[in-house]
Design an enzyme around this catalytic site. Structure first.
Site, PDB file in Angstrom:
ATOM      1  N   ILE A 153       0.836  -1.204   0.000  1.00 54.51           N
ATOM      2  CA  ILE A 153       0.000   0.000   0.000  1.00 54.51           C
ATOM      3  C   ILE A 153       0.869   1.250   0.000  1.00 54.51           C
ATOM      4  O   ILE A 153       0.623   2.195  -0.757  1.00 54.51           O
ATOM      5  CB  ILE A 153      -0.958  -0.017   1.198  1.00 54.51           C
ATOM      6  N   ASP A 172      11.657   2.524   5.662  1.00 54.26           N
ATOM      7  CA  ASP A 172      11.239   1.124   5.725  1.00 54.26           C
ATOM      8  C   ASP A 172      12.510   0.291   5.876  1.00 54.26           C
ATOM      9  O   ASP A 172      13.342   0.259   4.959  1.00 54.26           O
ATOM     10  CB  ASP A 172      10.494   0.736   4.446  1.00 54.26           C
ATOM     11  N   ASP A 257      -8.044   7.576   9.746  1.00 57.65           N
ATOM     12  CA  ASP A 257      -9.093   6.614   9.405  1.00 57.65           C
ATOM     13  C   ASP A 257      -9.145   5.476  10.413  1.00 57.65           C
ATOM     14  O   ASP A 257     -10.080   4.698  10.412  1.00 57.65           O
ATOM     15  CB  ASP A 257      -8.834   6.049   7.995  1.00 57.65           C
ATOM     16  N   GLU A 262     -11.331   0.877  18.559  1.00 59.24           N
ATOM     17  CA  GLU A 262     -12.421   0.954  17.578  1.00 59.24           C
ATOM     18  C   GLU A 262     -13.556   0.020  17.984  1.00 59.24           C
ATOM     19  O   GLU A 262     -13.297  -1.062  18.512  1.00 59.24           O
ATOM     20  CB  GLU A 262     -11.905   0.594  16.186  1.00 59.24           C
ATOM     21  N   HIS A 280     -12.759   4.105   9.654  1.00 57.51           N
ATOM     22  CA  HIS A 280     -12.070   2.941   9.079  1.00 57.51           C
ATOM     23  C   HIS A 280     -12.647   2.591   7.703  1.00 57.51           C
ATOM     24  O   HIS A 280     -13.140   1.479   7.459  1.00 57.51           O
ATOM     25  CB  HIS A 280     -12.163   1.733  10.013  1.00 57.51           C
ATOM     26  N   LEU A 281     -12.527   3.547   6.803  1.00 61.08           N
ATOM     27  CA  LEU A 281     -13.097   3.397   5.460  1.00 61.08           C
ATOM     28  C   LEU A 281     -12.057   3.015   4.410  1.00 61.08           C
ATOM     29  O   LEU A 281     -12.359   3.031   3.221  1.00 61.08           O
ATOM     30  CB  LEU A 281     -13.765   4.714   5.034  1.00 61.08           C
ATOM     31  N   GLY A 282     -10.836   2.681   4.830  1.00 59.60           N
ATOM     32  CA  GLY A 282      -9.765   2.432   3.873  1.00 59.60           C
ATOM     33  C   GLY A 282     -10.123   1.474   2.763  1.00 59.60           C
ATOM     34  O   GLY A 282      -9.776   1.690   1.596  1.00 59.60           O
ATOM     35  N   ALA A 283     -10.834   0.400   3.104  1.00 59.53           N
ATOM     36  CA  ALA A 283     -11.179  -0.612   2.097  1.00 59.53           C
ATOM     37  C   ALA A 283     -12.618  -0.492   1.622  1.00 59.53           C
ATOM     38  O   ALA A 283     -13.113  -1.382   0.915  1.00 59.53           O
ATOM     39  CB  ALA A 283     -10.939  -2.004   2.669  1.00 59.53           C
TER      40      ALA A 283
END
Length: 530
Positions: A153, A172, A257, A262, A280-283
């Site tokens: 991602i 990273d 998000d 949660e 939590h709308l990422g997907a």
């Protein structure tokens, strides 16, 4: 004819895939919410296709006498008791790549929203106000985006940001310089990213290493006026510290998000100016939900009809005939990889896997996947045996396999050699007659160590007092030693110790050992021995 239950809301197209493949399917999208009813009927089915509403608990699995596979349309499998499923012999699959683009796009959208204060401006305008001068934004063009986590991602976010003419710096530990060059981003250390970035976006899993990676201390290191976006996992950012930084003006805005708790009904970030929050709308796009539904239907059908295993979280890609023989060797490969992964905090350039003796005649592809997954799981617990080689390839890691018929002191063994720009690490393991994995060599030093859930690895110069120091320190702090293994290359030369402990050693104990000055390294290790 295999029989599948779809107990959550999957698309009709996905359900039709089962039918077209000759599988008997019952589509009951609300059944997953009724755990008692699900327990009553689950025994009829070979497969269970779910989203997040169905909870596949130990109780459900206890009634699932015919169940062979659970397919989760999506990446998260917290609603599945994977340990109980493994014990029951049920494969758990997910679809790790179906919502990558959607989640990346959401992060970009959140970045735009916080840069231009769009939600607040929209609410103000809906209220009949015309506060044009109040909502002064900033451009993205020419700004520096700091990406924490440049995997699947994060890599897409990097690509989209470059298209917006942003400068991209990425942190990273597993991103190689070669891979960074191909992505068109600059690989930097975390402190450099914090100091340079105008926007920071997070794309890492939640692990012990990444928890509060944006702590109060690290937030203080950021550039004044930075804007922070988190569409990855709750708990990566200290929300209280961020709220204070927003109030002080050090941080100019934030877009979240995901939250530590949660559903998030309360958060220190709520109701602060220039903070954008979504549930939590990422997907949550039509395309992503359709993609994961179609993928899970194909994967489950392939397994039930042909035995092919794709994106399994709890077993290797092996045939039923191979599983009994290969099971212990799969564990050895995973443990060897896990050891190296936990000991390596720099980009890996190459992985060589050497098979010697009887193991060289087995399904080496599955063993390779297990070893590589073991390495990757140290920083990304969502990695599985199917996705690990893909991720390794994307990061420019060269994987090679050597197979040898001779066995030497053992009927067979696996040796792992991992190279970075700074060093080379090697470890070997085998399976004893009791079926249990053993470490038999580390850094070229021969040992015989049983693998435990909690272990401590130390390196030192071979001098008197090491055993006493380790034993006394553990004893004084109520840390019980189940097994103690030592090895050395030669008298007075390099030496190692591997302790199998009953529990994880406290940080204070590790610091006491380091403070003695006797050890070159003191590293706690954790292994999945279930």
């Amino acid at each position: 004819m295999p029989k599948v239950l779809v107990s959550d809301k999957l698309s009709e197209t996905a359900v039709q895939i089962f039918r077209d493949r000759g599988i008997d399917v019952d589509f009951e999208p609300n059944l997953g919410k009724d755990k008692d009813r699900l327990a009553e009927v689950i025994g009829q089915y070979d497969g269970l296709a779910i989203r997040s509403a169905t909870k596949v608990t130990e109780k459900i699995l206890a009634s699932a006498d015919n169940l062979k596979v659970v397919g989760r349309a999506g990446i998260g499998t917290d609603n599945v008791d994977k340990a109980a499923a493994s014990k029951k012999g049920v494969i758990v699959m997910n679809t790790p790549f179906g919502n990558m683009i959607t989640t990346a796009e959401h992060a970009i959208a959140m970045m735009f929203a916080v840069a231009r204060q769009i939600p607040e401006a929209s609410a103000s305008t809906h209220a009949g106000k015309w506060e044009k001068s109040k909502f002064m934004g900033v451009e993205l063009t020419g700004k520096t985006l700091g990406v924490i986590g440049a995997g699947n991602i994060g890599g897409i976010v990097c690509d989209r940001a470059r298209g917006l003419k942003m400068k991209v710096v990425a942190y990273d530990p597993f991103l190689s310089e070669e891979r960074a060059d191909k992505m068109g981003v600059e690989k930097v250390e975390l402190d450099a990213l914090l100091a340079r970035a105008d926007f920071i976006t997070l794309h890492v899993p939640f692990t012990d290493a990444t928890a509060n990676i944006l702590s109060a201390e690290n937030i203080a290191k950021t550039k004044k006026g930075v804007r922070i976006i988190n569409c990855a996992r709750g708990g990566l950012v200290d929300e209280d510290a961020l709220a204070e930084a927003l109030k002080s003006g050090h941080v100019a805005g934030a877009a979240f998000d995901v939250f530590k708790v949660e559903p998030a009904t309360d958060s220190p970030l709520f109701n602060l100016p220039n903070v954008v929050c979504t549930p939590h709308l990422g997907a949550a796009t039509t395309e992503a939900q359709e993609n994961v539904a179609l993928q899970v239907a194909e994967q489950m059908s392939n397994y039930l009809l042909t035995g092919a295993v794709e994106n399994a979280l709890n077993m290797p890609s092996v045939t039923a005939e191979e599983a009994k023989v290969m099971g212990p060797w799969v564990k050895v490969a995973e443990h060897l990889g896990s050891f190296v992964g936990q000991m390596t905090d720099e980009p890996i350039q190459s992985i060589e896997i050497i098979y010697n003796g009887t193991v060289s005649a087995m399904n080496l592809e599955a063993l390779n996947c297990s070893a590589v997954a073991g390495i990757m799981k140290a920083t990304n617990p969502d990695v599985n045996m199917v996705s690990a080689p893909v991720i390794a390839k994307e990061r420019g890691i060269q994987i090679s396999t050597t197979s040898q018929d001779k066995s030497g002191a053992f009927d067979g063994y696996i040796k792992l050699v991992v190279k970075t720009a700074e060093r080379e690490r090697s470890i070997a393991g085998t399976v004893f007659s009791d079926g249990k994995p053993r470490f038999i060599q580390i850094k070229g030093i021969n040992i015989d160590a049983e693998v435990g859930a909690h272990m401590l690895y130390t390196t030192n110069t071979d001098v008197p007092g090491i055993i006493g120091t380790l034993g006394q320190t553990m004893g004084e702090n109520d840390v019980n030693i189940a097994n103690f293994t030592l090895g050395r290359s030669a008298a007075g030369a390099n030496a190692i110790a591997l302790l199998y402990l009953d529990g994880s050693p406290p940080a204070a104990v590790l610091e006491k050992l380091r403070a003695t000055g006797l050890f070159q390294s003191v590293a706690p290790l954790h292994f999945n021995v279930a």
